[in-house]
Write a protein that holds these residues in place. Structure first.
Motif, mmCIF file in Angstrom:
data_model
loop_
_atom_site.group_PDB
_atom_site.id
_atom_site.type_symbol
_atom_site.label_atom_id
_atom_site.label_comp_id
_atom_site.label_asym_id
_atom_site.label_seq_id
_atom_site.Cartn_x
_atom_site.Cartn_y
_atom_site.Cartn_z
ATOM 1 N N ASN A 183 0.831 -1.216 0.000
ATOM 2 C CA ASN A 183 0.000 0.000 0.000
ATOM 3 C C ASN A 183 0.859 1.258 0.000
ATOM 4 O OD1 ASN A 183 -2.348 -1.484 -0.012
ATOM 5 N ND2 ASN A 183 -2.628 -1.391 2.202
ATOM 6 N N THR A 184 1.877 1.284 0.825
ATOM 7 C CA THR A 184 2.758 2.444 0.907
ATOM 8 C C THR A 184 3.527 2.634 -0.401
ATOM 9 O OG1 THR A 184 2.992 2.126 3.282
ATOM 10 C CG2 THR A 184 4.642 3.517 2.197
ATOM 11 N N GLY A 185 4.082 1.552 -0.904
ATOM 12 C CA GLY A 185 4.845 1.629 -2.150
ATOM 13 C C GLY A 185 4.014 2.125 -3.319
ATOM 14 N N THR A 186 2.841 1.553 -3.497
ATOM 15 C CA THR A 186 2.000 1.955 -4.634
ATOM 16 C C THR A 186 1.473 3.382 -4.460
ATOM 17 O OG1 THR A 186 0.052 0.890 -3.644
ATOM 18 C CG2 THR A 186 1.320 -0.388 -5.269
ATOM 19 N N VAL A 237 4.418 5.808 -5.360
ATOM 20 C CA VAL A 237 4.661 5.814 -6.807
ATOM 21 C C VAL A 237 3.537 6.549 -7.527
ATOM 22 C CG1 VAL A 237 4.819 4.351 -8.856
ATOM 23 C CG2 VAL A 237 6.123 3.767 -6.809
ATOM 24 N N THR A 238 2.297 6.266 -7.153
ATOM 25 C CA THR A 238 1.153 6.927 -7.793
ATOM 26 C C THR A 238 1.193 8.426 -7.564
ATOM 27 O OG1 THR A 238 -0.195 4.942 -7.521
ATOM 28 C CG2 THR A 238 -1.361 7.015 -7.898
ATOM 29 N N PHE A 239 1.463 8.835 -6.353
ATOM 30 C CA PHE A 239 1.519 10.252 -6.000
ATOM 31 C C PHE A 239 2.548 10.991 -6.858
ATOM 32 C CE2 PHE A 239 3.346 13.649 -3.305
ATOM 33 C CZ PHE A 239 2.214 14.431 -3.135
ATOM 34 N N LEU A 240 3.744 10.431 -6.975
ATOM 35 C CA LEU A 240 4.788 11.075 -7.759
ATOM 36 C C LEU A 240 4.488 11.044 -9.253
ATOM 37 C CD1 LEU A 240 7.916 9.750 -5.840
ATOM 38 C CD2 LEU A 240 6.882 12.029 -5.690
#
Length: 122
Positions: free
Chosen positions: A50-53, A56-59
């Motif tokens: 959850n944190t990783g995705t 990545v999505t935010f950036l």
């Protein structure tokens, strides 16, 4: 700073649109899923993906928006130059800066002109 960001955004957008980037992401998700039993499907295990995705999505949202903004502006400039140098009505140059209602008036006028032309051709 803006040129550096634009170059970086373009490079990242170009790289992330490649098949190997998709394969890398898919591999990461499959690896994460395969490790579920090892970590007993714990909250920490779920938090990792959850944190990783999310990060990545935010950036990626900012990078993609930057790329689309530049592409849209370049296309609009090209269209404006075609209108300016051609036989088109120069009234259309810059309509992307109008309100939605004002643009709709242009669209209606274009549809009516097309209908008149079609009626005249019959």
């Amino acid at each position: 700073m803006e040129k550096t960001f634009n170059r970086m955004a373009e490079a990242v957008a170009h790289a992330t649109g490649r098949p190997w980037a998709f394969a890398l992401c898919l591999g990461s998700v499959l690896t994460w899923a395969a490790t579920g039993p090892v970590f007993q499907y714990s909250e920490t295990w779920q938090l990792a993906i959850n944190t990783g995705t999310t990060i990545v999505t935010f950036l990626m949202v900012f990078l993609i928006q930057n790329t689309q903004n530049r592409d849209g502006a370049a296309i609009q400039a090209k269209l404006d130059e075609l209108i300016r140098s051609g036989q088109g009505k120069n009234d259309f140059i810059g309509i992307e800066h109008l309100t939605e209602e004002e643009v709709e008036k242009f669209r209606t006028a274009c549809a009516q002109a097309k209908q008149r032309k079609l009626s005249g051709d019959l």
